[in-house]
Each structure stands twice: as C-alpha cells, then as structure tokens.
Design an enzyme around this catalytic site. Sequence first.
Site, PDB file in Angstrom:
ATOM      1  N   SER A  76       0.829  -1.215   0.000  1.00  0.00           N
ATOM      2  CA  SER A  76       0.000   0.000   0.000  1.00  0.00           C
ATOM      3  C   SER A  76       0.864   1.266   0.000  1.00  0.00           C
ATOM      4  CB  SER A  76      -0.997  -0.003   1.167  1.00  0.00           C
ATOM      5  OG  SER A  76      -0.341   0.181   2.396  1.00  0.00           O
ATOM      6  N   ASN A  77       2.007   1.236   0.656  1.00  0.00           N
ATOM      7  CA  ASN A  77       2.903   2.406   0.572  1.00  0.00           C
ATOM      8  C   ASN A  77       3.491   2.544  -0.824  1.00  0.00           C
ATOM      9  OD1 ASN A  77       3.326   3.964   3.189  1.00  0.00           O
ATOM     10  ND2 ASN A  77       3.330   1.833   3.897  1.00  0.00           N
ATOM     11  N   MET A  80      10.586  -6.784   4.140  1.00  0.00           N
ATOM     12  CA  MET A  80      10.825  -7.424   5.427  1.00  0.00           C
ATOM     13  C   MET A  80      12.055  -8.334   5.424  1.00  0.00           C
ATOM     14  SD  MET A  80       8.782  -5.851   7.137  1.00  0.00           S
ATOM     15  CE  MET A  80       7.263  -5.623   8.032  1.00  0.00           C
ATOM     16  N   LEU A 111      18.988  -6.237   5.762  1.00  0.00           N
ATOM     17  CA  LEU A 111      20.018  -6.019   4.738  1.00  0.00           C
ATOM     18  C   LEU A 111      21.391  -5.979   5.388  1.00  0.00           C
ATOM     19  CD1 LEU A 111      17.956  -3.296   2.877  1.00  0.00           C
ATOM     20  CD2 LEU A 111      18.518  -5.568   1.961  1.00  0.00           C
ATOM     21  N   ASN A 120      13.446   4.207   4.164  1.00  0.00           N
ATOM     22  CA  ASN A 120      12.506   3.183   4.641  1.00  0.00           C
ATOM     23  C   ASN A 120      11.383   3.872   5.407  1.00  0.00           C
ATOM     24  OD1 ASN A 120      11.534   0.562   5.448  1.00  0.00           O
ATOM     25  ND2 ASN A 120      12.457   0.910   7.460  1.00  0.00           N
ATOM     26  N   HIS A 153       8.730   3.226   8.549  1.00  0.00           N
ATOM     27  CA  HIS A 153       8.568   2.345   9.713  1.00  0.00           C
ATOM     28  C   HIS A 153       7.391   2.859  10.547  1.00  0.00           C
ATOM     29  CE1 HIS A 153       9.678  -0.528  12.736  1.00  0.00           C
ATOM     30  NE2 HIS A 153       9.556   0.419  13.648  1.00  0.00           N
ATOM     31  N   SER A 160       7.559   6.929  10.723  1.00  0.00           N
ATOM     32  CA  SER A 160       8.779   7.676  10.406  1.00  0.00           C
ATOM     33  C   SER A 160       9.314   7.221   9.056  1.00  0.00           C
ATOM     34  CB  SER A 160       9.886   7.369  11.443  1.00  0.00           C
ATOM     35  OG  SER A 160       9.428   7.545  12.763  1.00  0.00           O
ATOM     36  N   ASP A 213      16.054  -0.355  11.411  1.00  0.00           N
ATOM     37  CA  ASP A 213      15.149   0.775  11.706  1.00  0.00           C
ATOM     38  C   ASP A 213      15.870   1.868  12.499  1.00  0.00           C
ATOM     39  OD1 ASP A 213      13.084  -0.713  10.520  1.00  0.00           O
ATOM     40  OD2 ASP A 213      12.589  -1.663  12.422  1.00  0.00           O
TER      41      ASP A 213
HETATM   42  C1  GAR Z   1       3.807  -0.645   6.662  1.00  0.00           C
HETATM   43  O1  GAR Z   1       3.021  -0.355   7.786  1.00  0.00           O
HETATM   44  C2  GAR Z   1       5.252  -0.272   6.916  1.00  0.00           C
HETATM   45  O2  GAR Z   1       5.393   0.882   7.696  1.00  0.00           O
HETATM   46  C3  GAR Z   1       5.749  -1.505   7.645  1.00  0.00           C
HETATM   47  O3  GAR Z   1       5.161  -2.581   6.970  1.00  0.00           O
HETATM   48  C4  GAR Z   1       3.901  -2.160   6.440  1.00  0.00           C
HETATM   49  C5  GAR Z   1       3.880  -2.507   4.970  1.00  0.00           C
HETATM   50  O4  GAR Z   1       2.623  -2.250   4.428  1.00  0.00           O
HETATM   51  N1  GAR Z   1       7.179  -1.565   7.632  1.00  0.00           N
HETATM   52  C6  GAR Z   1       7.920  -2.042   8.625  1.00  0.00           C
HETATM   53  O5  GAR Z   1       7.451  -2.500   9.650  1.00  0.00           O
HETATM   54  C7  GAR Z   1       9.420  -1.975   8.388  1.00  0.00           C
HETATM   55  N2  GAR Z   1      10.153  -2.170   9.580  1.00  0.00           N
HETATM   56  P1  GAR Z   1       2.437  -2.034   2.873  1.00  0.00           P
HETATM   57  O6  GAR Z   1       3.065  -3.266   2.208  1.00  0.00           O
HETATM   58  O7  GAR Z   1       0.952  -1.997   2.674  1.00  0.00           O
HETATM   59  O8  GAR Z   1       3.130  -0.758   2.492  1.00  0.00           O
END
Ligand code: GAR
Length: 207
Positions: free
Chosen positions: A16-17, A93, A96, A110, A112, A139, A148
């Site tokens: 979604s991001n 996920m 790295l 990134n 988070h 963030s 992170d």
């Molecule tokens: C998001 O909430 C992002 O902030 C988080 O995973 C989700 C991915 O959603 N990221 C982390 O936790 C990274 N440490 P998305 O695939 O719908 O963007």
Amino acid sequence: MSEKKRVAILISGRGSNMTALIQAAKNPDYPAKIVGVFSNRAAAPGLEYARTEGIPTATLAQSKFETRLDFESALTGILEDWHADFICLAGFMRILTPEFTTHWQGKAINIHPSLLPKYRGLDTHARAIASGETEHGCSVHFVTPGLDEGPVIAQARVPVAPGDTPDTLAARVLIEEHKLYPEALRMLASGEVALDVDQNVVRSLPA
Ligand code: GAR
C-alpha cells in the site's frame, strides 16, 4: 524542473505504501519517477498492482542464493539495470547487510510504523498500546546498517485512542504513512534533504 530522479521500490507484501508512491509520482511536478518494483516474494500482492501501472517488476527468492551477500549482489544488479538513483523500502521485510546499506547509503530510505527511535522492529502498534503511549505514528528514515535505526527525515503523529487495538491503531497510522512517504521521497528527490558523510540529515530550502 530538473530531470526526475529514478526510484526503485522494494516490497515484500501488500504494497500500500508502494501504491501511494506510484500515485504521487504520476504528478508531472513530482521530482521522482518509479522505474521498478522489486519483491523478495513472488506472491507479494503489490507486484500485481505495479504491473497494472506498467512498471517493471522483478523478484528473487533469497532461498535460491547461498549467502545473503549473493542475494544482495543480484538485487543490486537489478537496481543498476533500472538505473535507480534512489531506493524506497516499503514493507520490505528482509534484513540487509552492512555491505548493501553502505553501498546505498544516502540513497535508500525506509518507512517504519513508529515514532523512531521508539519501537524498532515488529509489532510496533501492540507495543505502543502495551506501553500506555498516548501518541504513536510513523517515520521515514535513511537506511543504515542498524535495523530501523537510520536518521529520520520526517514523522507523522497520531493519537492513541482509548480502546484502540493494534489493528485500529495500525489503520490510523497507515493513513498517515501514505501521506508521509510521498512527501519524504519528494524532499529527497528534490534535494531538500540529504545525508552527509557523518550520517547527519542535511536540510536545505527548496530551490
Ligand atoms: C507498513 O506499515 C510499513 O510501515 C511496515 O510494513 C507495512 C507494509 O505495508 N514496515 C515495517 O514494519 C518496516 N520495519 P504495505 O506493504 O501496505 O506498504
């Protein structure tokens, strides 16, 4: 406007991001163009959306590689084929290696779901509720070797409501993520923020 920066997005799942970044980049005034979406999972739902938008996609399963470094050097090969200036981790996920993050230092960001430096890692919403936080958020930060951990570019805050569950809080934070990430990438691609050699975020006014 000077030439748009070329940006690759790394995902592992929903995307979604990634979708929010692709949508933002459709604006002719946006300083970045999405040139490819990579996933370490071929089944990541986000890949399908990227394809429907006509964006090149690529996947590599880490299990097919003997070492993490081999996987990452194949990944860097893909990113270089796309001539990516910057990379955006969007729900990617995989941890790295320092070799990879150092190679892309200042060019990888990134998102988070917490107000870093609070709640690095997983289950951020549940942990914020369990700690009795009244405020939570998300963030965008530069990627450095620590998980992170890199310097923060921008944050968005949301109140924690009485009776919030991890799911209701996550949904409220996600709305902010979708605004924050395109804005942070805009700042990076336009040169309003950069990382200096001492890993400090340098901010300059828009030209
Ligand atoms: C998001 O909430 C992002 O902030 C988080 O995973 C989700 C991915 O959603 N990221 C982390 O936790 C990274 N440490 P998305 O695939 O719908 O963007």
